[in-house]
Design a protein around this motif. Sequence first.
Motif, PDB file in Angstrom:
ATOM      1  N   UNK A  54       0.845  -1.188   0.000  1.00  0.00           N
ATOM      2  CA  UNK A  54       0.000   0.000   0.000  1.00  0.00           C
ATOM      3  C   UNK A  54       0.883   1.241   0.000  1.00  0.00           C
ATOM      4  N   UNK A  55       0.261   2.391  -0.224  1.00  0.00           N
ATOM      5  CA  UNK A  55       0.989   3.657  -0.123  1.00  0.00           C
ATOM      6  C   UNK A  55       1.510   3.845   1.295  1.00  0.00           C
ATOM      7  N   UNK A  56       0.692   3.456   2.289  1.00  0.00           N
ATOM      8  CA  UNK A  56       1.078   3.648   3.693  1.00  0.00           C
ATOM      9  C   UNK A  56       2.309   2.825   4.060  1.00  0.00           C
ATOM     10  N   UNK A  81      11.564  -0.580  -3.762  1.00  0.00           N
ATOM     11  CA  UNK A  81      11.667   0.761  -4.336  1.00  0.00           C
ATOM     12  C   UNK A  81      12.987   1.372  -3.882  1.00  0.00           C
ATOM     13  N   UNK A  82      13.440   2.361  -4.625  1.00  0.00           N
ATOM     14  CA  UNK A  82      14.656   3.105  -4.258  1.00  0.00           C
ATOM     15  C   UNK A  82      14.551   3.616  -2.827  1.00  0.00           C
ATOM     16  N   UNK A  83      13.381   4.173  -2.477  1.00  0.00           N
ATOM     17  CA  UNK A  83      13.201   4.783  -1.164  1.00  0.00           C
ATOM     18  C   UNK A  83      13.358   3.753  -0.047  1.00  0.00           C
ATOM     19  N   UNK A 147       4.353  -0.248  -9.026  1.00  0.00           N
ATOM     20  CA  UNK A 147       4.922   0.417  -7.851  1.00  0.00           C
ATOM     21  C   UNK A 147       4.725   1.927  -7.927  1.00  0.00           C
ATOM     22  N   UNK A 148       4.902   2.507  -9.105  1.00  0.00           N
ATOM     23  CA  UNK A 148       4.720   3.953  -9.256  1.00  0.00           C
ATOM     24  C   UNK A 148       3.278   4.356  -8.984  1.00  0.00           C
ATOM     25  N   UNK A 149       2.343   3.548  -9.451  1.00  0.00           N
ATOM     26  CA  UNK A 149       0.925   3.830  -9.213  1.00  0.00           C
ATOM     27  C   UNK A 149       0.612   3.771  -7.717  1.00  0.00           C
ATOM     28  N   UNK A 150       1.268   2.864  -7.019  1.00  0.00           N
ATOM     29  CA  UNK A 150       1.050   2.670  -5.587  1.00  0.00           C
ATOM     30  C   UNK A 150       1.747   3.749  -4.756  1.00  0.00           C
ATOM     31  N   UNK A 152       3.344   6.634  -5.722  1.00  0.00           N
ATOM     32  CA  UNK A 152       3.213   8.032  -6.144  1.00  0.00           C
ATOM     33  C   UNK A 152       4.558   8.748  -6.039  1.00  0.00           C
ATOM     34  N   UNK A 153       4.620   9.820  -5.261  1.00  0.00           N
ATOM     35  CA  UNK A 153       5.876  10.585  -5.183  1.00  0.00           C
ATOM     36  C   UNK A 153       7.005   9.801  -4.526  1.00  0.00           C
ATOM     37  N   UNK A 154       6.672   8.767  -3.766  1.00  0.00           N
ATOM     38  CA  UNK A 154       7.702   7.952  -3.112  1.00  0.00           C
ATOM     39  C   UNK A 154       8.403   7.009  -4.095  1.00  0.00           C
ATOM     40  N   UNK A 155       7.947   6.981  -5.339  1.00  0.00           N
ATOM     41  CA  UNK A 155       8.589   6.159  -6.364  1.00  0.00           C
ATOM     42  C   UNK A 155       9.815   6.840  -6.966  1.00  0.00           C
ATOM     43  N   UNK A 156      10.072   8.093  -6.585  1.00  0.00           N
ATOM     44  CA  UNK A 156      11.182   8.857  -7.167  1.00  0.00           C
ATOM     45  C   UNK A 156      12.509   8.108  -7.013  1.00  0.00           C
ATOM     46  N   UNK A 157      13.260   8.067  -8.093  1.00  0.00           N
ATOM     47  CA  UNK A 157      14.590   7.453  -8.075  1.00  0.00           C
ATOM     48  C   UNK A 157      14.601   5.994  -8.487  1.00  0.00           C
ATOM     49  N   UNK A 158      13.447   5.348  -8.491  1.00  0.00           N
ATOM     50  CA  UNK A 158      13.395   3.921  -8.826  1.00  0.00           C
ATOM     51  C   UNK A 158      13.438   3.732 -10.333  1.00  0.00           C
ATOM     52  N   UNK A 159      14.422   2.991 -10.792  1.00  0.00           N
ATOM     53  CA  UNK A 159      14.532   2.619 -12.194  1.00  0.00           C
ATOM     54  C   UNK A 159      14.794   1.119 -12.273  1.00  0.00           C
ATOM     55  N   UNK A 160      14.744   0.576 -13.471  1.00  0.00           N
ATOM     56  CA  UNK A 160      14.961  -0.854 -13.640  1.00  0.00           C
ATOM     57  C   UNK A 160      16.451  -1.162 -13.711  1.00  0.00           C
TER      58      UNK A 160
END
Length: 316
Positions: A54-56, A81-83, A147-150, A152-160
């Motif tokens: 989840x986002x949470x 995720x990167x984060x 993951x990006x849909x889930x 949102x802004x916390x997906x920043x930096x994540x790439x394959x």
Amino acid sequence: MKKLLLTAAFALCTTVLQASEDIADQYPASPLYSKPVEVIPNVFSAIGATAPPTYENSGHNNNLSFIITGQGVVVINGGGAYVLAKALHEEIKQVTDQPVKLVFNENGQGHAMLGNSYWAEQGVKIVAHSEAAAEFEEYGQQSLANMKRLNKEKAKGTTLVGPTETFDEDYKVTMGSFEIEARYLGPAHSPGDIVVWLPKQSMVISGDVAFHERMLPIFEHTMTADWLETWDNEFEKLNATYVIPGHGHPTNMAQVRRYTKGYLEYLRGKIGEHLENDGTLADAYYVDQSPYKNLDTFDELATKNAGRVYEQMEFE
């Protein structure tokens, strides 16, 4: 004395902490769902949520572990995720100044590999099974989009970023006081599932070969008969004293046997009876799984699991 200390540490970890999919976030100060705990001396794990991502919980619903060897840190799972990978690294820095030298991806799913983008930035070697690498190459874009849909802004930096090195059977390394063996035991939950075995400590970091406290999901490519064969022929032979499962709190072989092997055998037994009685797929979804209704994610997964096992067993 050492054995007593290990037992005490393990008991503390497994009895004080309780899993619940109703708790959105156990560690609000961090993107991680929970703060890493020391399961046995120098082996830590940040236990993920037993709920779906989840986002949470920032998608942290699997276990992210690390070993402080004395000559560097070994991380098990790149993170979802990167984060999350960055947050885990920040926790590592709080307990040691040893550098992270190696990351293992337990399989090719997003929660194991999407955080590789952070570790690659740190110049860390990333190792996975060849089948897991192929799985991530094929489905990584889909995992990233989800993951990006889930997040949102916390997906920043994540790439394959896939693993930098792969293996087919095992990958062994001695670092400091630890002998570390990444092993492919055979088909299990998803392609390229591995376990990380610490023979001196009698501990297995099982990845998704073993589940605890939450219902395991059966995917289209999860061959349950093969998983049981891998369990009986290889996983049981480890005879581990301590188990950090892919999902759920650290425990022992009896518990993961109950909720992984036991569940698979039970469900296959129910579906087998249903097939013998000429039952249909539509009715198979509702076979009795009540002995496992206490597991988190039961409501999300039980009927899906039954349908997929029916589809498998119909042609066995």
